[in-house]
Design a protein around this motif. Structure first.
Motif, PDB file in Angstrom:
ATOM      1  N   ASN A   1       0.831  -1.203   0.000  1.00  0.00           N
ATOM      2  CA  ASN A   1       0.000   0.000   0.000  1.00  0.00           C
ATOM      3  C   ASN A   1       0.865   1.252   0.000  1.00  0.00           C
ATOM      4  N   LEU A   2       0.435   2.225  -0.786  1.00  0.00           N
ATOM      5  CA  LEU A   2       1.090   3.526  -0.834  1.00  0.00           C
ATOM      6  C   LEU A   2       0.120   4.559  -0.288  1.00  0.00           C
ATOM      7  N   ASN A   3       0.644   5.527   0.476  1.00  0.00           N
ATOM      8  CA  ASN A   3      -0.259   6.510   1.063  1.00  0.00           C
ATOM      9  C   ASN A   3       0.225   7.948   0.974  1.00  0.00           C
ATOM     10  N   SER A   4       1.229   8.209   0.140  1.00  0.00           N
ATOM     11  CA  SER A   4       1.630   9.602  -0.069  1.00  0.00           C
ATOM     12  C   SER A   4       2.141   9.773  -1.494  1.00  0.00           C
ATOM     13  N   LEU A   5       1.937  10.964  -2.014  1.00  0.00           N
ATOM     14  CA  LEU A   5       2.382  11.276  -3.368  1.00  0.00           C
ATOM     15  C   LEU A   5       3.896  11.185  -3.466  1.00  0.00           C
ATOM     16  N   GLU A   6       4.593  11.602  -2.425  1.00  0.00           N
ATOM     17  CA  GLU A   6       6.062  11.541  -2.429  1.00  0.00           C
ATOM     18  C   GLU A   6       6.538  10.095  -2.537  1.00  0.00           C
ATOM     19  N   GLU A   7       5.868   9.209  -1.821  1.00  0.00           N
ATOM     20  CA  GLU A   7       6.214   7.788  -1.855  1.00  0.00           C
ATOM     21  C   GLU A   7       6.008   7.214  -3.257  1.00  0.00           C
ATOM     22  N   VAL A   8       4.884   7.544  -3.890  1.00  0.00           N
ATOM     23  CA  VAL A   8       4.589   7.062  -5.236  1.00  0.00           C
ATOM     24  C   VAL A   8       5.636   7.580  -6.218  1.00  0.00           C
ATOM     25  N   ASN A   9       5.907   8.876  -6.169  1.00  0.00           N
ATOM     26  CA  ASN A   9       6.892   9.457  -7.086  1.00  0.00           C
ATOM     27  C   ASN A   9       8.278   8.874  -6.878  1.00  0.00           C
TER      28      ASN A   9
ATOM     29  N   THR B   1       4.489  -4.425  -7.496  1.00  0.00           N
ATOM     30  CA  THR B   1       3.080  -4.059  -7.489  1.00  0.00           C
ATOM     31  C   THR B   1       2.726  -3.279  -6.224  1.00  0.00           C
ATOM     32  N   TYR B   2       1.943  -2.226  -6.423  1.00  0.00           N
ATOM     33  CA  TYR B   2       1.528  -1.361  -5.328  1.00  0.00           C
ATOM     34  C   TYR B   2       0.050  -1.043  -5.479  1.00  0.00           C
ATOM     35  N   GLU B   3      -0.565  -0.677  -4.369  1.00  0.00           N
ATOM     36  CA  GLU B   3      -1.976  -0.304  -4.382  1.00  0.00           C
ATOM     37  C   GLU B   3      -2.153   1.055  -3.726  1.00  0.00           C
ATOM     38  N   VAL B   4      -3.021   1.861  -4.330  1.00  0.00           N
ATOM     39  CA  VAL B   4      -3.410   3.144  -3.769  1.00  0.00           C
ATOM     40  C   VAL B   4      -4.924   3.125  -3.611  1.00  0.00           C
ATOM     41  N   LYS B   5      -5.397   3.389  -2.411  1.00  0.00           N
ATOM     42  CA  LYS B   5      -6.835   3.507  -2.158  1.00  0.00           C
ATOM     43  C   LYS B   5      -7.257   4.906  -2.609  1.00  0.00           C
ATOM     44  N   ALA B   6      -7.804   4.980  -3.816  1.00  0.00           N
ATOM     45  CA  ALA B   6      -8.103   6.273  -4.439  1.00  0.00           C
ATOM     46  C   ALA B   6      -9.158   7.065  -3.678  1.00  0.00           C
ATOM     47  N   ASP B   7     -10.049   6.378  -2.999  1.00  0.00           N
ATOM     48  CA  ASP B   7     -11.074   7.097  -2.250  1.00  0.00           C
ATOM     49  C   ASP B   7     -10.526   7.725  -0.967  1.00  0.00           C
ATOM     50  N   ILE B   8      -9.419   7.221  -0.480  1.00  0.00           N
ATOM     51  CA  ILE B   8      -8.787   7.779   0.721  1.00  0.00           C
ATOM     52  C   ILE B   8      -7.708   8.791   0.333  1.00  0.00           C
ATOM     53  N   TYR B   9      -6.866   8.432  -0.639  1.00  0.00           N
ATOM     54  CA  TYR B   9      -5.743   9.277  -1.056  1.00  0.00           C
ATOM     55  C   TYR B   9      -6.082   9.964  -2.371  1.00  0.00           C
ATOM     56  N   LYS B  10      -7.015  10.896  -2.284  1.00  0.00           N
ATOM     57  CA  LYS B  10      -7.527  11.589  -3.479  1.00  0.00           C
ATOM     58  C   LYS B  10      -6.456  12.422  -4.162  1.00  0.00           C
ATOM     59  N   GLU B  11      -5.509  12.946  -3.406  1.00  0.00           N
ATOM     60  CA  GLU B  11      -4.432  13.751  -3.991  1.00  0.00           C
ATOM     61  C   GLU B  11      -3.593  12.905  -4.955  1.00  0.00           C
ATOM     62  N   ILE B  12      -3.299  11.671  -4.561  1.00  0.00           N
ATOM     63  CA  ILE B  12      -2.518  10.787  -5.431  1.00  0.00           C
ATOM     64  C   ILE B  12      -3.314  10.466  -6.684  1.00  0.00           C
ATOM     65  N   ALA B  13      -4.580  10.098  -6.514  1.00  0.00           N
ATOM     66  CA  ALA B  13      -5.418   9.740  -7.662  1.00  0.00           C
ATOM     67  C   ALA B  13      -5.546  10.909  -8.629  1.00  0.00           C
ATOM     68  N   SER B  14      -5.798  12.083  -8.112  1.00  0.00           N
ATOM     69  CA  SER B  14      -5.966  13.235  -9.013  1.00  0.00           C
ATOM     70  C   SER B  14      -4.655  13.609  -9.695  1.00  0.00           C
ATOM     71  N   ASN B  15      -3.539  13.443  -9.019  1.00  0.00           N
ATOM     72  CA  ASN B  15      -2.239  13.740  -9.618  1.00  0.00           C
ATOM     73  C   ASN B  15      -1.971  12.857 -10.836  1.00  0.00           C
ATOM     74  N   PHE B  16      -2.489  11.640 -10.822  1.00  0.00           N
ATOM     75  CA  PHE B  16      -2.303  10.706 -11.942  1.00  0.00           C
ATOM     76  C   PHE B  16      -3.550  10.628 -12.833  1.00  0.00           C
ATOM     77  N   SER B  17      -4.442  11.595 -12.682  1.00  0.00           N
ATOM     78  CA  SER B  17      -5.673  11.668 -13.488  1.00  0.00           C
ATOM     79  C   SER B  17      -6.481  10.377 -13.435  1.00  0.00           C
ATOM     80  N   VAL B  18      -6.597   9.831 -12.245  1.00  0.00           N
ATOM     81  CA  VAL B  18      -7.410   8.633 -12.023  1.00  0.00           C
ATOM     82  C   VAL B  18      -8.750   9.098 -11.458  1.00  0.00           C
ATOM     83  N   PHE B  19      -9.800   8.940 -12.267  1.00  0.00           N
ATOM     84  CA  PHE B  19     -11.118   9.421 -11.863  1.00  0.00           C
ATOM     85  C   PHE B  19     -12.145   8.303 -11.751  1.00  0.00           C
ATOM     86  N   SER B  20     -11.739   7.078 -12.061  1.00  0.00           N
ATOM     87  CA  SER B  20     -12.623   5.926 -11.869  1.00  0.00           C
ATOM     88  C   SER B  20     -11.768   4.764 -11.375  1.00  0.00           C
TER      89      SER B  20
END
Length: 109
Positions: free
Chosen positions: A3-11, A52-71
């Protein structure tokens, strides 16, 4: 999947240049829950060097929006720190793996 929970971690993970798969899911998403083990199994069998990593888009909305994930679910695959493939919603796991095999083999050789 880790699980990933910060934009810095993902980048930071993407910037290593290694092959990376990021699975964007949601807590109450039944499709996400059903698809995740299938993706994990096929990646481990056919493309074992992809992290492989997972991001909970409903919790970490900043990460999802940064990668243009809307669904959700949405899967992003990175090779050499660049987004190579993006799949969402109706995913054929077998076709998804087949489409990754050639670049994976080229990158890993």
């Amino acid at each position: 999947m880790k699980n990933l929970n910060s934009l810095e971690e993902v980048n930071s993970i993407i910037s290593t240049g290694e092959p990376v798969l990021i699975y964007f899911s949601g807590q109450n998403c039944s499709v996400c829950t059903a698809l995740k083990p299938k993706i994990e199994e096929q990646i481990n069998l056919n493309l074992p060097k992809i992290e492989t990593y997972e991001v909970k888009a409903d919790i970490y909305k900043e990460i999802a929006s940064n990668f243009s994930v809307f669904s959700i679910p949405t899967i992003l695959v990175f090779f050499d720190s660049k987004e190579f493939k993006r799949e969402g919603r109706n995913i054929s796991v077998i076709n998804f793996i087949r489409e990754l095999e050639r670049p994976y083999n080229l990158f890993m050789d």
